[in-house]
Write an enzyme that holds these catalytic residues in place. Structure first.
Site, PDB file in Angstrom:
ATOM      1  N   GLU A  55      -3.776  -0.001   7.941  1.00  0.00           N
ATOM      2  CA  GLU A  55      -2.701   0.383   8.842  1.00  0.00           C
ATOM      3  C   GLU A  55      -2.674  -0.135  10.205  1.00  0.00           C
ATOM      4  O   GLU A  55      -4.004  -0.181  10.870  1.00  0.00           O
ATOM      5  CB  GLU A  55      -2.560   1.834   8.904  1.00  0.00           C
ATOM      6  CG  GLU A  55      -1.736   2.625   7.806  1.00  0.00           C
ATOM      7  CD  GLU A  55      -1.884   4.187   7.895  1.00  0.00           C
ATOM      8  OE1 GLU A  55      -1.571   4.299   9.238  1.00  0.00           O
ATOM      9  OE2 GLU A  55      -1.926   4.765   7.013  1.00  0.00           O
ATOM     10  N   ASN A  98      -7.766   1.864   9.773  1.00  0.00           N
ATOM     11  CA  ASN A  98      -6.259   2.093  10.217  1.00  0.00           C
ATOM     12  C   ASN A  98      -6.632   1.977  11.779  1.00  0.00           C
ATOM     13  O   ASN A  98      -7.467   2.630  12.292  1.00  0.00           O
ATOM     14  CB  ASN A  98      -5.778   3.406  10.061  1.00  0.00           C
ATOM     15  CG  ASN A  98      -5.591   3.539   8.779  1.00  0.00           C
ATOM     16  OD1 ASN A  98      -5.388   2.613   7.898  1.00  0.00           O
ATOM     17  ND2 ASN A  98      -4.903   4.605   7.977  1.00  0.00           N
ATOM     18  N   GLU A 126      -7.459   8.644   5.881  1.00  0.00           N
ATOM     19  CA  GLU A 126      -7.773   9.261   7.202  1.00  0.00           C
ATOM     20  C   GLU A 126      -8.287  10.691   7.164  1.00  0.00           C
ATOM     21  O   GLU A 126      -7.671  11.736   7.735  1.00  0.00           O
ATOM     22  CB  GLU A 126      -6.630   9.211   8.300  1.00  0.00           C
ATOM     23  CG  GLU A 126      -6.068   7.940   8.518  1.00  0.00           C
ATOM     24  CD  GLU A 126      -5.114   7.595   9.642  1.00  0.00           C
ATOM     25  OE1 GLU A 126      -4.565   8.762  10.406  1.00  0.00           O
ATOM     26  OE2 GLU A 126      -5.145   6.608  10.369  1.00  0.00           O
ATOM     27  N   HIS A 131      -2.716  11.084   0.618  1.00  0.00           N
ATOM     28  CA  HIS A 131      -1.972  10.547   2.108  1.00  0.00           C
ATOM     29  C   HIS A 131      -1.333  11.873   2.457  1.00  0.00           C
ATOM     30  O   HIS A 131      -0.250  12.027   2.861  1.00  0.00           O
ATOM     31  CB  HIS A 131      -1.185   9.779   1.966  1.00  0.00           C
ATOM     32  CG  HIS A 131      -1.082   8.911   3.402  1.00  0.00           C
ATOM     33  ND1 HIS A 131      -1.140   7.669   3.706  1.00  0.00           N
ATOM     34  CD2 HIS A 131      -0.524   9.468   4.722  1.00  0.00           C
ATOM     35  CE1 HIS A 131      -0.955   7.257   5.017  1.00  0.00           C
ATOM     36  NE2 HIS A 131      -0.636   8.668   5.575  1.00  0.00           N
ATOM     37  N   ARG A 144       0.904  -1.399  -0.009  1.00  0.00           N
ATOM     38  CA  ARG A 144       0.138   0.089  -0.052  1.00  0.00           C
ATOM     39  C   ARG A 144       0.873   1.353  -0.199  1.00  0.00           C
ATOM     40  O   ARG A 144       1.698   1.327   0.877  1.00  0.00           O
ATOM     41  CB  ARG A 144      -0.885  -0.029   1.159  1.00  0.00           C
ATOM     42  CG  ARG A 144      -1.632   1.221   1.389  1.00  0.00           C
ATOM     43  CD  ARG A 144      -2.607   1.396   2.622  1.00  0.00           C
ATOM     44  NE  ARG A 144      -3.210   2.549   2.843  1.00  0.00           N
ATOM     45  CZ  ARG A 144      -3.141   3.386   3.895  1.00  0.00           C
ATOM     46  NH1 ARG A 144      -2.295   2.946   4.637  1.00  0.00           N
ATOM     47  NH2 ARG A 144      -3.766   4.509   3.684  1.00  0.00           N
ATOM     48  N   TYR A 160      -4.754   1.660  15.893  1.00  0.00           N
ATOM     49  CA  TYR A 160      -3.336   1.650  16.683  1.00  0.00           C
ATOM     50  C   TYR A 160      -3.774   1.392  17.969  1.00  0.00           C
ATOM     51  O   TYR A 160      -2.671   0.541  18.740  1.00  0.00           O
ATOM     52  CB  TYR A 160      -2.505   2.761  16.467  1.00  0.00           C
ATOM     53  CG  TYR A 160      -2.137   3.093  14.979  1.00  0.00           C
ATOM     54  CD1 TYR A 160      -2.544   3.578  13.886  1.00  0.00           C
ATOM     55  CD2 TYR A 160      -0.725   2.585  14.752  1.00  0.00           C
ATOM     56  CE1 TYR A 160      -2.413   3.592  12.722  1.00  0.00           C
ATOM     57  CE2 TYR A 160      -0.077   2.465  13.349  1.00  0.00           C
ATOM     58  CZ  TYR A 160      -0.909   3.282  12.319  1.00  0.00           C
ATOM     59  OH  TYR A 160      -0.523   3.429  11.282  1.00  0.00           O
TER      60      TYR A 160
HETATM   61  O1  LIG Z   1       1.593   7.591  13.272  1.00  0.00           O
HETATM   62  C1  LIG Z   1       1.601   6.469  12.743  1.00  0.00           C
HETATM   63  C2  LIG Z   1       0.924   6.303  11.092  1.00  0.00           C
HETATM   64  C3  LIG Z   1       1.301   7.503  10.332  1.00  0.00           C
HETATM   65  O2  LIG Z   1       2.559   7.537  10.018  1.00  0.00           O
HETATM   66  C4  LIG Z   1       0.479   7.486   8.896  1.00  0.00           C
HETATM   67  O3  LIG Z   1       0.895   8.237   8.054  1.00  0.00           O
HETATM   68  C5  LIG Z   1      -0.956   7.797   9.379  1.00  0.00           C
HETATM   69  O4  LIG Z   1      -2.045   7.196   8.424  1.00  0.00           O
HETATM   70  C6  LIG Z   1      -1.446   7.331  10.836  1.00  0.00           C
HETATM   71  N1  LIG Z   1      -2.596   7.490  11.231  1.00  0.00           N
HETATM   72  C7  LIG Z   1      -2.332   7.019  12.490  1.00  0.00           C
HETATM   73  C8  LIG Z   1      -3.730   7.036  13.730  1.00  0.00           C
HETATM   74  N2  LIG Z   1      -4.335   8.406  13.637  1.00  0.00           N
HETATM   75  C9  LIG Z   1      -3.583   9.701  14.133  1.00  0.00           C
HETATM   76  C10 LIG Z   1      -4.302  10.412  15.087  1.00  0.00           C
HETATM   77  C11 LIG Z   1      -3.770  11.487  14.961  1.00  0.00           C
HETATM   78  C12 LIG Z   1      -2.267  11.896  14.536  1.00  0.00           C
HETATM   79  C13 LIG Z   1      -1.993  11.151  13.751  1.00  0.00           C
HETATM   80  C14 LIG Z   1      -2.541   9.926  13.329  1.00  0.00           C
HETATM   81  C15 LIG Z   1      -1.206   6.568  12.825  1.00  0.00           C
HETATM   82  N3  LIG Z   1      -0.608   6.830  11.603  1.00  0.00           N
END
Ligand SMILES: OC[C@@H]1[C@@H](O)[C@H](O)[C@@H](O)c2nc(CNc3ccccc3)cn21
Length: 446
Positions: A352, A294, A166, A121, A77, A296
């Site tokens: 993700e 996505n 996102e 993105h 991706r 985390y």
């Molecule tokens: O932070 C890790 C990744 C980032 O590198 C990606 O570009 C992005 O798609 C991504 N989204 C999140 C989760 N959401 C989020 C919430 C607040 C600030 C930044 C990311 C984590 N991540």
């Protein structure tokens, strides 16, 4: 201990994003992006880092694809940098920028790796920001024209497309909290950006249908945090529901599937929604082929009358990653199962999931056991979700490579491949070697 198999043809992959790995942001006629502008504005990024070099993927993409092949990845991706294609956001095409993605796709296919493209993105052409960016209603046409050109150029070789990565982060981290490009702090702009992204997404989906790509599938990629009520009190339950519907997939899927914003968003945040927003809902309500999730981490939500959303985030006291995000695999299951129950998407991809840890090189190796443990626990939850009816078709670990972590610069490492930024040497971490075995066996022992 038992062996659990994933479905046949489950698409195991890794994910990246253009500004975070490519470097060479202005090479070969590319235009500036809002992230090039934001990272070059002093004070915005930790240590004054920028994406000027990143993981030098623009020049090293063949080496990186060879690494993907060595690990046995089935899918990759990645995102297209809009300013490489349209240096001014619209109008003149940059042939050399398009050539890079042509070559990237061909190299992936040659390696037997399925491309999975994200059209946006976060690296918006800076000239479009000067016209208002996502807060300008015209962006729906600008984005759809860009998307259509990509469909025409790569649709003969790429079947899987996601419009936006996102959109919640774009809208609220970029336009309300001011921590991401373009660094705005205005809640009305944030909701207008939410709305215009939905308009742009659905206009691009219609262009995709017109492009008639064989076996083509298009979707949207949404950020999610598992929000559970801090107690069984009705106040905490309502606060958690409001947080879920505003911060997670419902904010975008309710308009796409049902033609309106979620009930709690309309109840608690109506004053911030664009005037007459409902007039656009018919065009926003456009069928998609999959939802990208996505995920985390998760948190607890406690009623808080002083908070705009009536709730505040509370930690559980669980182990955390280097981002300070609590490790909560159960939330992964809840988000996946909740998505299937609430919207019944035709297909779901985890676009993700991953973790940042304090990775160190020891004798040429990176023993990132914490990342293996994180991934294993989340794979177990993904398998449980599939068993319970979630139409999960693939999983992309974030990330293939250590990369530019937005406002944190290069201080946070998410890769299954270590990048030495001084030499650009790559080292497959223990997690990358472990992941290779999972992919090869298409199973997990737990
Ligand atoms: O932070 C890790 C990744 C980032 O590198 C990606 O570009 C992005 O798609 C991504 N989204 C999140 C989760 N959401 C989020 C919430 C607040 C600030 C930044 C990311 C984590 N991540």
């Amino acid at each position: 201990m038992s062996t659990k198999y994933f479905p046949k043809d489950f698409l195991w992959g890794a994910a990246t994003a253009s500004y975070q790995i490519e470097g060479s942001p202005l090479a070969d006629g590319a235009g500036s992006s809002i992230w090039h502008r934001f990272s070059h504005t002093p004070g915005n990024i930790l240590n004054g880092d920028t994406g000027d070099v990143a993981a030098d993927h623009y020049r090293r993409y063949k080496e990186d694809i060879a690494l993907m092949k060595e690990m046995g990845l089935k899918g990759y991706r990645f995102s297209i940098a809009w300013p490489r294609i349209y240096p001014y956001g619209k109008g003149k095409i940059n042939v050399k920028g398009m050539d890079f993605y042509d070559r990237l796709v061909d190299e992936l296919l040659e390696a037997g790796i399925t491309p999975f493209i994200t059209l946006y993105h976060w690296d918006l052409p800076a000239t479009l920001q000067d016209l208002g960016g996502w807060a300008n209603r015209d962006i729906a046409c600008w984005f759809a024209d860009y998307a259509d050109y990509m469909f025409q150029r790569l649709g003969d070789r790429v079947e899987n497309w996601s419009t936006l990565n996102e959109p919640w982060v774009v809208a609220f981290v970029g336009h309300l909290f001011g921590e991401h490009a373009p660094g705005m702090k205005d809640i009305y702009s944030a909701f207008l950006v939410t709305h215009n992204q939905l308009r742009a997404h659905s206009k691009a989906v219609r262009a995709f249908r017109e492009a008639n790509i064989a076996n083509g599938k298009i979707g949207i990629t949404l950020s999610n945090t598992s929000h559970d009520p801090a107690t069984d009190s009705m106040e905490d339950k309502i606060a958690a529901k409001v947080a879920h519907e505003w911060n997670n997939y419902p904010l975008f899927l309710h308009p796409i599937y049902y033609g309106d914003y979620p009930d709690t968003v309309k109840e608690f945040l109506k004053e911030y929604l664009p005037k007459n927003y409902y007039k656009d809902m018919e065009e926003i309500k456009e069928e998609i082929d999959f939802v990208g999730i996505n995920y985390y981490s998760g948190d607890l939500v406690k009623f808080d009358p002083d908070s705009p959303l009536g709730g505040k985030s509370v930690k559980r006291g669980l182990p955390k990653t280097e981002m300070g995000w609590e490790i909560y695999p159960e939330g992964f299951y809840k988000i996946l199962k909740g998505l299937q129950d609430e919207y019944n998407p035709k297909e779901v991809y985890v676009t993700e999931n991953g973790a940042a840890f304090d990775d160190k090189v020891e004798n040429g190796e990176v023993h990132d056991h914490k990342r293996i443990d994180y991934l294993k626990k989340h794979f177990e939850m993904a398998h449980k979700a599939i068993e319970d009816g979630v139409k999960l078709k693939g999983y992309f670990v974030w990330s293939l490579l250590d990369n530019f972590e937005w406002a944190f610069g290069y201080s946070k490492r998410f890769g299954i491949v270590y990048v030495d930024y001084n030499t650009q040497k790559r080292i497959i971490k223990d997690s990358g070697k472990w992941y290779s075995q999972i992919i090869k066996n298409n199973s997990l022992d737990f």
